[in-house]
Structure formats: structure tokens, C-alpha cells
Enzyme design. Structure first.
Site, mmCIF file in Angstrom:
data_model
loop_
_atom_site.group_PDB
_atom_site.id
_atom_site.type_symbol
_atom_site.label_atom_id
_atom_site.label_comp_id
_atom_site.label_asym_id
_atom_site.label_seq_id
_atom_site.Cartn_x
_atom_site.Cartn_y
_atom_site.Cartn_z
ATOM 1 N N LYS A 203 0.832 -1.211 0.000
ATOM 2 C CA LYS A 203 0.000 0.000 0.000
ATOM 3 C C LYS A 203 0.872 1.269 0.000
ATOM 4 O O LYS A 203 0.633 2.215 -0.759
ATOM 5 C CB LYS A 203 -0.897 -0.016 1.237
ATOM 6 C CG LYS A 203 -1.607 1.282 1.539
ATOM 7 C CD LYS A 203 -2.678 1.556 0.526
ATOM 8 C CE LYS A 203 -3.315 2.907 0.756
ATOM 9 N NZ LYS A 203 -4.415 3.170 -0.137
ATOM 10 N N HIS A 241 7.462 7.989 -26.948
ATOM 11 C CA HIS A 241 8.371 6.839 -26.866
ATOM 12 C C HIS A 241 7.576 5.661 -26.291
ATOM 13 O O HIS A 241 6.849 5.844 -25.307
ATOM 14 C CB HIS A 241 9.555 7.211 -25.957
ATOM 15 C CG HIS A 241 10.595 6.144 -25.863
ATOM 16 N ND1 HIS A 241 10.360 4.927 -25.248
ATOM 17 C CD2 HIS A 241 11.882 6.099 -26.296
ATOM 18 C CE1 HIS A 241 11.441 4.193 -25.310
ATOM 19 N NE2 HIS A 241 12.384 4.872 -25.949
ATOM 20 N N ARG A 243 8.189 3.273 -24.364
ATOM 21 C CA ARG A 243 8.401 2.841 -22.984
ATOM 22 C C ARG A 243 8.513 4.005 -22.006
ATOM 23 O O ARG A 243 9.066 3.860 -20.925
ATOM 24 C CB ARG A 243 9.642 1.931 -22.902
ATOM 25 C CG ARG A 243 9.399 0.549 -23.485
ATOM 26 C CD ARG A 243 10.657 -0.279 -23.599
ATOM 27 N NE ARG A 243 11.622 0.289 -24.536
ATOM 28 C CZ ARG A 243 11.526 0.202 -25.862
ATOM 29 N NH1 ARG A 243 10.517 -0.421 -26.405
ATOM 30 N NH2 ARG A 243 12.434 0.759 -26.641
ATOM 31 N N CYS A 257 -3.716 10.851 0.901
ATOM 32 C CA CYS A 257 -3.068 9.551 0.696
ATOM 33 C C CYS A 257 -1.659 9.723 0.151
ATOM 34 O O CYS A 257 -0.680 9.385 0.805
ATOM 35 C CB CYS A 257 -3.885 8.726 -0.285
ATOM 36 S SG CYS A 257 -5.617 8.695 0.146
ATOM 37 N N PHE A 318 -8.045 19.710 -4.059
ATOM 38 C CA PHE A 318 -6.718 19.105 -4.227
ATOM 39 C C PHE A 318 -6.535 18.447 -5.594
ATOM 40 O O PHE A 318 -5.409 18.145 -5.989
ATOM 41 C CB PHE A 318 -6.366 18.175 -3.064
ATOM 42 C CG PHE A 318 -6.809 16.742 -3.175
ATOM 43 C CD1 PHE A 318 -6.078 15.823 -3.918
ATOM 44 C CD2 PHE A 318 -7.932 16.295 -2.509
ATOM 45 C CE1 PHE A 318 -6.467 14.491 -4.003
ATOM 46 C CE2 PHE A 318 -8.337 14.969 -2.583
ATOM 47 C CZ PHE A 318 -7.603 14.067 -3.339
ATOM 48 N N LYS A 319 -7.635 18.238 -6.321
ATOM 49 C CA LYS A 319 -7.507 17.768 -7.705
ATOM 50 C C LYS A 319 -8.777 18.142 -8.474
ATOM 51 O O LYS A 319 -9.749 18.590 -7.872
ATOM 52 C CB LYS A 319 -7.185 16.280 -7.771
ATOM 53 C CG LYS A 319 -8.234 15.339 -7.251
ATOM 54 C CD LYS A 319 -7.746 13.901 -7.450
ATOM 55 C CE LYS A 319 -8.807 12.891 -7.099
ATOM 56 N NZ LYS A 319 -8.362 11.524 -7.337
ATOM 57 N N ARG A 326 -8.631 18.730 1.388
ATOM 58 C CA ARG A 326 -7.590 18.256 2.312
ATOM 59 C C ARG A 326 -6.202 18.258 1.682
ATOM 60 O O ARG A 326 -6.021 17.743 0.590
ATOM 61 C CB ARG A 326 -7.940 16.850 2.807
ATOM 62 C CG ARG A 326 -9.038 16.906 3.864
ATOM 63 C CD ARG A 326 -9.427 15.547 4.338
ATOM 64 N NE ARG A 326 -10.088 14.787 3.290
ATOM 65 C CZ ARG A 326 -10.477 13.537 3.432
ATOM 66 N NH1 ARG A 326 -10.235 12.910 4.548
ATOM 67 N NH2 ARG A 326 -11.088 12.920 2.464
#
Ligand code: SAJ
Length: 401
Positions: A203, A241, A243, A257, A318-319, A326
Site C-alpha cells: 500500500k 516513446h 516505454r 493519501c 486538491f484535484k 484536504r
């Protein structure tokens, strides 16, 4: 009601998990220290914002499969889903896991299954095992103990709880198998067995990996700013690219988190976790850098036009497209730029919340119209539809377009 499962903690993960289990016909008692939370759930309502959760809770409560209480009862399976915050120096605080465990030790009996889902530092499951056996030597070797972290994305919890793969680490092999058998009744994703320490670390590593990758993108944004290169164009091209897959820079890393979990590794293994620690520093520095950019832009405007500009600060969350503030880097930037200045110089915008206890919020269209400098902090969908006056100064920290 005689519960088969007791869940300790009815927050962002505990409540959806309890609701999912109850919706499959298992009798669940959800326990929380907050009486309001308990009363709300027993009315079939919810205290958090999460898509699809309310009707599942309300029908599980109606059918008598879900009940909430401030006191635990005896059951066959106990799930610990309480927060693990950190203390002053970024050291993990497992006191909630400890007190939740202490609360159920007297209720436990032979054959029970005890599972921790809370994000926890390595060794927590072993510590709790010791705690249980110290107080109840009669249970030693007679109960099953496991760690199984949640890995769901807020906003999509009810879907991801069922379909995401899960890692399940038992204190011994038979505990792993017991826990796998338990989750297989409710989860359609793959269930991978391991030991408890590996599951705990897994985790922490998942969120640290994302943090390190975002730090790489944020570091590129600082370099490109100096080198006069558009970082988003650069990343887009580099990602052609086969990869290479670089994430997006932003104004920092927020939430409860990714900005938190890496410290659980750094705090216990400081000498070995150089990259993980440095990533936290880069991501923590980014909001300072953005705040400085805004101050510089304001000064330049003043020098050029001989008056103070009005600045629109677009986004507090936060997003994108959530109401969660938070650990929000946007909130930090706003705090930093408005301190010691006249509040009337700013319009603060957050379309996902109606009002804020500290900041006066302005409608986004009004802010865009009245501001001289427009700063995009979060790429909310509303902001993407805006047509700009080309004479306005635009600072875009989140690649709105
Ligand atoms: N961010 C960037 N650039 C990117 C991606 C994200 O700057 O390219 C920023 C976001 O703006 C935000 C922060 O990172 O501030 C974290 O956002 P997120 O969407 O990456 O993650 P969370 O915090 O909402 O949820 C994470 C998830 N973990 C992973 O993707 C590895 C989720 O699966 C976990 O369950 C959750 O943490 C948790 O509870 O641990």
C-alpha cells in the site's frame, strides 16, 4: 441484530465497505465514535460525498443488514478501517488502530477473523497480533489475523471496491486463506495472497510510486520554466516513446493519501528511502514556487501599468472536479499569496463548493471577467470552457487546455 461482521470506522472507506458487505446479505454492524455519524447511517442517510453510496446504505439499513452503533458487538469477522494520521515530525500515528483493536479484544472468540484495512506502517499487523495475544493468551493461534489495504479512488469507490484487485497478507498462511475466502464473497477483482508485512508495504509503495512519478514531472516543470520550454508539450512528445509514460506536473500533490503515505516509509527507513524522501520535498516545494510566480507576475503588472492588478485564483480543491480540500496545494498557494495583502485584490474561485469558512468565493465567470491576472491552480471542467481576453495575463499551473 446479531452481526456476522463488525467494521470499526465509518469514514470514506469504512462506510462504503460496510455497505457493500451488507448489500450482499451479510449482517454488518458499523461502529464509529461519532454519534452523529451513527444516527445519520441508522436513518439510511450518509455523512460523506460519494457517488452511488446513499442508496446502497439506505436499502441495506431498510433490509436490516446494516446497522451503526458507537459500541461494538461480538461477530465472526472484525475489520479495522480507522485513520492513521501522522504526528508532528511525519511519524505515523497508529493509536486509532490500537484503540479500535483494544475495543474488540474482549469480544473475540476462537475462529474469528481480524483484518486491518487502514494504511499502516510496516509491522503494525504484528504489533496488533502481540497486543491481542497479550490480553487474550487463550486466543493464541486460534484466531486469524490479516492485513488488506484499500486502494479505491474517492468518487469511484463503490465500483473500485468490487472490481479492483486486492493484496491480502496474513499473519500466517492459514490467516491469508481465511481472509481471501472472506473477501471473495464481495470482491470480483483478483485476490493476491502474501504475508502481512508485504501487504502493508505494498500500500505504501503504490502511493509512493505515484508521488515519485509526479515529483519527476514537477521537477521537469521547474527546469523547463528556466529553459523556456513548454513542459506539457515536452512531456507529450517524450511520451510518444513506447516505454516512457511521464505524469503531469501541477501545483503540488494534495489529498490524504499520496502526500501522506510516503512518510510512513521515510520515517522508518530514512537512510534507505532517499528518492521517496526527495520526491516529497520536490512536491512540497512546488506550491511555494507557484506562489512566488504569482507574486512576481503581480509586481511586473504594477511596474507596467502603475496600478495594482486584480488576480483570479482558480480552484481550491486538491484535484480536478472534486470538493475535497484536504492537503490541497491550491489552498496553500492561496493562503500564501493573500497573506499581508488586500483581500479585495483577489477573486477566489471554487465551483465545487458553495461557501468557505475563511475565503469569500466568487463565481468563476465574474472572476475571469474582472481579473487582470488569471491563475489556474486546478483543471476543473468548468474552467476548460472559458474564452479568454488575450490581453489578460494567464498563469496556468495545471495545463488547462
Ligand atoms: N497529481 C498530479 N499529477 C498527476 C496526477 C496527480 O499533480 O499526473 C496530483 C493531483 O492533482 C492530486 C494528487 O496528485 O493533488 C493526488 O491525486 P491522485 O488522483 O493521484 O490520488 P488520490 O489521492 O485521489 O488517491 C490515491 C490513489 N492511489 C494511486 O493512484 C496510487 C488511490 O488508488 C488510493 O486508494 C488513494 O490514493 C488512497 O486512499 O491511498
Amino acid at each position: 441484530m446479531k452481526p456476522e461482521v463488525v467494521t470499526i470506522g465509518l469514514g470514506y472507506i469504512g462506510l462504503p465497505t460496510s455497505a457493500l458487505i451488507a448489500s450482499c446479505g451479510t449482517k454488518v454492524l458499523g461502529v464509529d465514535i461519532n454519534q452523529n455519524v451513527v444516527d445519520t447511517i441508522n436513518k439510511g442517510e450518509i455523512h460523506i460525498v460519494e457517488a452511488d453510496l446513499e442508496h446502497i446504505v439506505s436499502s441495506a439499513v431498510k433490509q436490516g443488514n446494516l446497522k451503526a452503533s458507537t459500541k461494538a458487538k461480538s461477530a465472526n469477522t472484525y475489520l479495522i478501517v480507522v485513520p492513521t494520521p501522522f504526528k508532528g515530525n511525519h511519524e505515523p500515528d497508529i493509536s486509532f488502530v490500537e484503540s479500535a483493536t483494544k475495543g474488540i479484544i474482549p469480544l473475540m472468540k476462537k475462529g474469528d477473523l481480524y483484518i486491518i484495512e487502514s494504511t499502516s506502517p510496516i509491522g503494525t499487523t504484528e504489533k496488533m497480533q502481540k497486543l491481542i495475544y497479550n490480553e487474550r493468551p487463550d486466543l493464541e493461534g486460534k484466531i486469524y489475523i490479516a492485513y488488506c489495504p484499500e486502494r479505491v479512488l474517492p468518487g469511484n469507490v463503490m465500483h473500485e471496491l468490487v472490481y479492483n484487485d486486492r493484496v491480502i497478507g496474513g499473519a500466517n498462511e492459514v490467516s491469508t486463506q481465511k481472509a481471501i475466502a472472506f473477501y471473495s464473497k464481495y470482491v470480483k477483482g483478483e485476490l493476491y495472497g502474501t504475508n502481512a508485512r508485504t501487504a502493508e508495504m505494498c500500500k505504501l509503495v503504490e502511493n509512493s510510486s505515484r508521488d515519485v512519478q509526479i515529483a519527476f514531472a514537477n521537477e521537469l516543470s521547474l527546469i523547463c520554466d528556466k529553459a523556456d520550454i513548454n513542459v506539457w508539450e515536452l512531456i507529450n512528445l517524450a511520451n510518444k516513446h513506447p516505454r516512457v509514460n511521464i505524469l503531469q506536473p501541477g501545483c503540488g500533490v494534495g489529498g490524504h493519501c499520496i502526500a501522506v503515505d510516503p512518510y510512513f516509509i521515510v520515517s522508518d527507513y530514512p537512510m534507505e528511502s532517499k528518492i521517496i524522501g526527495a520526491a516529497r520535498e520536490v512536491n512540497n516545494y512546488k506550491p511555494f514556487w507557484c506562489a512566488e510566480k504569482i507574486q512576481n507576475e503581480k509586481l511586473q503588472f504594477e511596474l507596467k501599468y502603475g496600478r495594482k492588478p486584480k488576480t483570479a485564483l482558480m480552484g481550491l480543491a486538491f484535484k480536478p472536479n472534486i470538493d475535497d480540500l484536504r492537503e490541497s496545494p491550491a489552498k496553500f498557494i492561496i493562503q500564501k499569496v493573500i497573506q499581508n495583502s488586500n483581500n479585495n485584490d483577489y477573486f477566489i474561485v471554487e465551483p465545487n463548493i458553495k461557501s468557505h469558512s475563511i475565503y469569500k468565493l466568487t463565481d468563476y465567470k465574474e472572476a475571469i471577467e474582472k481579473a487582470d491576472i488569471i491563475v489556474f491552480l486546478v483543471a476543473h471542467k468548468e474552467f476548460k470552457k472559458i474564452n479568454f481576453d488575450p490581453n489578460k495575463v494567464i498563469l496556468d499551473f495545471c495545463n488547462l487546455n
